[in-house]
Write a protein that holds these residues in place. Structure first.
Motif, PDB file in Angstrom:
ATOM      1  N   LYS A 342       0.836  -1.197   0.000  1.00  0.00           N
ATOM      2  CA  LYS A 342       0.000   0.000   0.000  1.00  0.00           C
ATOM      3  C   LYS A 342       0.871   1.249   0.000  1.00  0.00           C
ATOM      4  CE  LYS A 342      -3.858  -2.098   2.541  1.00  0.00           C
ATOM      5  NZ  LYS A 342      -4.719  -2.028   3.753  1.00  0.00           N
ATOM      6  N   GLY A 343       0.278   2.354  -0.419  1.00  0.00           N
ATOM      7  CA  GLY A 343       0.876   3.677  -0.269  1.00  0.00           C
ATOM      8  C   GLY A 343       2.246   3.845  -0.898  1.00  0.00           C
ATOM      9  N   GLU A 344       3.117   4.533  -0.148  1.00  0.00           N
ATOM     10  CA  GLU A 344       4.447   4.910  -0.647  1.00  0.00           C
ATOM     11  C   GLU A 344       5.278   3.678  -0.997  1.00  0.00           C
ATOM     12  OE1 GLU A 344       8.405   7.298   0.944  1.00  0.00           O
ATOM     13  OE2 GLU A 344       6.487   7.538   1.974  1.00  0.00           O
ATOM     14  N   GLN A 345       5.127   2.654  -0.217  1.00  0.00           N
ATOM     15  CA  GLN A 345       5.887   1.429  -0.484  1.00  0.00           C
ATOM     16  C   GLN A 345       5.519   0.845  -1.852  1.00  0.00           C
ATOM     17  OE1 GLN A 345       4.886  -2.189   1.752  1.00  0.00           O
ATOM     18  NE2 GLN A 345       7.041  -2.333   2.361  1.00  0.00           N
ATOM     19  N   LYS A 346       4.241   0.840  -2.155  1.00  0.00           N
ATOM     20  CA  LYS A 346       3.785   0.307  -3.433  1.00  0.00           C
ATOM     21  C   LYS A 346       4.269   1.179  -4.581  1.00  0.00           C
ATOM     22  CE  LYS A 346      -0.367  -1.271  -5.863  1.00  0.00           C
ATOM     23  NZ  LYS A 346      -1.851  -1.424  -5.784  1.00  0.00           N
ATOM     24  N   THR A 347       4.202   2.502  -4.391  1.00  0.00           N
ATOM     25  CA  THR A 347       4.658   3.431  -5.436  1.00  0.00           C
ATOM     26  C   THR A 347       6.142   3.235  -5.720  1.00  0.00           C
ATOM     27  OG1 THR A 347       2.995   5.050  -4.732  1.00  0.00           O
ATOM     28  CG2 THR A 347       4.828   5.851  -6.073  1.00  0.00           C
ATOM     29  N   LYS A 348       6.925   3.101  -4.659  1.00  0.00           N
ATOM     30  CA  LYS A 348       8.365   2.899  -4.815  1.00  0.00           C
ATOM     31  C   LYS A 348       8.649   1.599  -5.573  1.00  0.00           C
ATOM     32  CE  LYS A 348      12.631   2.596  -2.090  1.00  0.00           C
ATOM     33  NZ  LYS A 348      13.211   2.571  -0.716  1.00  0.00           N
ATOM     34  N   TRP A 349       7.945   0.527  -5.221  1.00  0.00           N
ATOM     35  CA  TRP A 349       8.165  -0.769  -5.869  1.00  0.00           C
ATOM     36  C   TRP A 349       7.791  -0.715  -7.346  1.00  0.00           C
ATOM     37  CZ3 TRP A 349       5.362  -4.373  -8.551  1.00  0.00           C
ATOM     38  CH2 TRP A 349       5.916  -5.653  -8.679  1.00  0.00           C
ATOM     39  N   GLU A 350       6.681  -0.048  -7.659  1.00  0.00           N
ATOM     40  CA  GLU A 350       6.245   0.048  -9.048  1.00  0.00           C
ATOM     41  C   GLU A 350       7.235   0.855  -9.891  1.00  0.00           C
ATOM     42  OE1 GLU A 350       2.351   1.652  -8.590  1.00  0.00           O
ATOM     43  OE2 GLU A 350       1.381  -0.336  -8.488  1.00  0.00           O
TER      44      GLU A 350
END
Length: 704
Positions: A342-350
């Motif tokens: 979720k959130g920032e973690q997901k954005t970073k991974w993508e």
């Protein structure tokens, strides 16, 4: 003696240890008996000597049409074409038949036919079995290896050695990479948690199958105690098993070495470029993966699970085997999906995923591999004699050695940097021309294929509880001739099918039936029912839709209506693929192709040396009512109408020549023509009903 009750038989055996037991003939070197006088053909000379003693002789020669149909099915698993029949009947030269035999042996269909019974022996399948029945996507390469080996007439001793030890004797030859698939085709409960038991079951299967397939003996009977009837001790069993103690399932590359090296270089370059981003992505994923694997790990006894934590190089050979079984399940459970973030973690991974995608074109496609077997390393785990065959009750430690009644030696093995060398030692011993079993067993298998029943009827039980050979001198002569020919399997086939015994008619006589009702002396040719594979292939051939493409991944024909949608069986999209030869149909242990099962194909969960022919109502019901067979009939009808138009006489003649390899008799022509004329349906429906009737005839199902 074989008619005595087993308990009394064992008493007789134990009271008279000095006397030769009926089964011990198999463990003595094959003699080279003189060929009896009376025939220029050695096979006939031996057979006629026994027939004359019984005051019998051969039946008259088979008609040319019947003989051509017989030999074509036996050597290729397909019916002869009308053109082949016409050419054979026209050829009046004294070598007309021999020319047909040579043509059939040279055909690529020969290997496809012979491979079927070898795959039965190797318990070849493309899934694990048990509840999960996981797929084995590269198992088919072993099937293609077997077909190619028979087609090229690879010397049998080489064929044998490669299946037991190709990784040791030809480590850089990709053409034999799949050979050790023979050792990998054991059923495997891949999600089992009792890993020591699973390891022992695999070892038992490999040991038993190797002994049955190559030596024709029931070695598994000595698993718990000395063999009750054959000269095989329990020590022999576990000494033989020690050859496989270091087993290590692997996927061998099938690319030529230079191409494999190029792939590895490209992969290394891609990994170097993407190392940083992949590391960061892995760090984000790790908590999610660890949570999933922790649950899976909890299924195992901690003594097994903790082996995963030991660095691979620090594990003992036994620990490597057990840890690998555990690790596959635990690591396999480390599943991760982006939806878990979720959130920032997901954005970073993508964002990292996009960076990785920029190098996607530089990542080479995974190279093709074959399901194979090697060793865990140059040192094998210790092999113990198990009390009563129980893996929990270890007795004395044993070194690899041979069957003491044949060769009472420990094996001399030469380890390599990566393998124990044990399987090479075993392969060389089995493939030695001096081994009393190997050549006898193989020529007997070919005899069974050609004459329906082996000279030793129990083809994987050359022992006291098996049948004695009907013609022991002939069996020994054939074994010696086989090795002298350079272990040529085609040579044995040619020898047998060119004999007068093979060429005689299938019809018997009252005198023969009263003297030798089981036809042990071969006073007439045996009548054979087509197996499921040949029956399906024959239908495809007469319909004109058989796809003769060779090799490659297996295909999935349509299932009967009641089984459509069954998991794990999605019919091949292309009709051409669905119409390929039966040897290329997928072999799934928990969902065998019903047509083959109904006509007595084994389930391939264990080695099968002989298919027993049954006659059951469901067979008739399938041939009469199943939509697959009805569709064959319609396709056959369409072919006839395309070939002969609306000419009913030509349709009838063509139908009989295609289906039965002969023209119709005058009565058959008259009755079938009247049937077509009186049929209430359309012309196409009438012809389809005629075709359906022909496909249900015993004359179509059986080969005389």
């Amino acid at each position: 003696m074989r008619f005595l009750p087993l308990a009394l038989l064992l008493v007789v055996v134990r009271l008279a240890p000095a006397a030769e037991l009926p089964g011990e003939w198999a463990y003595k070197p094959a003699t080279k008996p003189a060929v009896p006088k009376g025939s220029a053909h050695p096979v006939d000379a031996f057979l006629l000597a026994k027939l004359e003693a019984a005051k019998l002789g051969y039946s008259p020669p088979a008609a040319k049409a019947a003989l051509l149909r017989r030999v074509t099915f036996d050597l290729t698993g397909l019916p002869p074409t009308p053109a082949e029949l016409a050419a054979f009947e026209k050829d009046t030269s004294p070598t007309a038949y021999e020319k047909v035999v040579d043509r059939l042996l040279a055909s690529s269909h020969f290997g496809e036919r012979v491979a079927v019974w070898w795959l039965d022996l190797a318990r070849y399948a493309e899934s694990d079995g048990f509840k999960a029945d996981a797929a084995r996507p590269t198992a088919w390469r072993y099937r293609d290896y077997v077909i190619d080996s028979f087609n090229t007439d690879k010397p049998y001793d080489r064929f044998l050695r490669e299946q037991l030890a190709a990784d040791e004797i030809a480590p850089n030859d990709p053409t034999v990479a799949a050979a050790t698939g023979f050792l990998r085709h054991y059923p495997d409960e891949s999600n089992a948690v009792n890993l020591e038991q699973r390891r022992q079951e695999i070892l038992n299967d490999i040991t038993d199958t190797t002994a049955a397939a190559f030596l024709g003996i029931t070695l598994g009977c000595a698993k718990c105690h000395d063999h009750k009837t054959d000269p095989v001790s329990q020590d022999d069993y576990y000494r033989m098993q020690a050859f496989f103690a270091g087993f290590w399932p692997s996927d061998r590359p099938v690319l030529p070495p230079q191409q494999q090296a190029a792939w590895e270089a490209k992969t290394a370059a891609w990994e170097a470029k993407t190392a940083a981003v992949r590391k960061q992505m892995a760090e984000i994923e790790e908590p999610f993966r660890e949570k999933a694997s922790k649950k899976e790990r909890s299924r195992f006894d901690e003594d097994y699970a903790k082996l995963i934590d030991i660095p691979f190089a620090d594990r003992t050979p036994w620990q490597k085997q057990i840890a690998e079984m555990c690790e596959k399940q635990v690591v396999g459970a480390r599943k991760f999906t982006p939806t878990q973030m979720k959130g920032e973690q997901k954005t970073k991974w993508e964002g990292m995923q996009k960076q990785l995608a920029e190098h996607a074109k530089e990542k080479p496609t995974a190279p093709p591999t074959a399901m194979a077997m090697t060793d865990v390393g140059p040192v094998a785990p210790p092999q113990y004699k198990l009390k009563r065959g129980d893996w929990r009750k270890k007795g004395d430690e044993l070194d690899p050695g041979f069957i003491s009644s044949i060769d009472d030696r420990d094996a001399e093995v030469k380890p390599t940097a990566t393998s124990t060398g044990r399987r090479t030692a075993l392969a060389n011993w089995i493939a030695d021309a001096k081994n009393p079993l190997t050549a006898r067993v193989m020529v007997n298998r070919v005899w069974q294929h050609v004459f329906e029943r082996g000279l030793v009827a129990t083809t994987s039980d050359f022992g006291l509880t098996g049948e004695k050979p009907t013609h022991p001198e002939l069996l020994d002569w054939l074994a010696n001739d086989f090795t002298a020919s350079g272990w040529s399997v085609k040579h044995v086939y040619r020898l047998l099918v060119t004999s007068a015994a093979y060429r005689q008619a299938a019809e018997g006589s009252p005198d023969g039936a009263s003297v030798d009702p089981e036809n042990d002396l071969l006073w007439h040719a045996p009548r054979k029912r087509l197996d499921g594979e040949s029956l399906r292939d024959a239908m495809l051939a007469v319909c004109g839709v058989l796809n003769e493409k060779a090799g490659g991944p297996s295909v999935f024909p349509e299932l009967p209506t009641e089984l459509k949608g069954t998991g794990g069986w999605t019919p091949s999209a292309s009709a051409a693929d669905r119409n390929r030869r039966s040897v290329y149909v997928a072999v799934k242990r928990n969902l065998r192709y019903p047509f083959f099962t109904l006509f007595d194909a084994p389930d391939r969960s264990e080695t099968c040396s002989r298919r027993f022919v049954t006659t059951t109502a469901p067979q008739s019901l399938m041939l009469l009512n199943d939509t697959i067979v009805l569709d064959f009939a319609k396709t056959f009808a369409a072919r006839l109408q395309k070939d002969a138009g609306d000419d009913q006489a030509k349709i009838v003649d063509r139908a009989f020549r295609l289906a039965l390899s002969r023209p119709p008799t005058a009565d058959e022509r008259d009755r079938t023509t009247k049937f077509l004329a009186a049929h209430p349906g359309t012309s196409g429906e009438a012809v389809a009903d005629l075709c359906h009737a022909l496909l249900n005839l015993n004359e179509f199902l059986y080969v005389d």
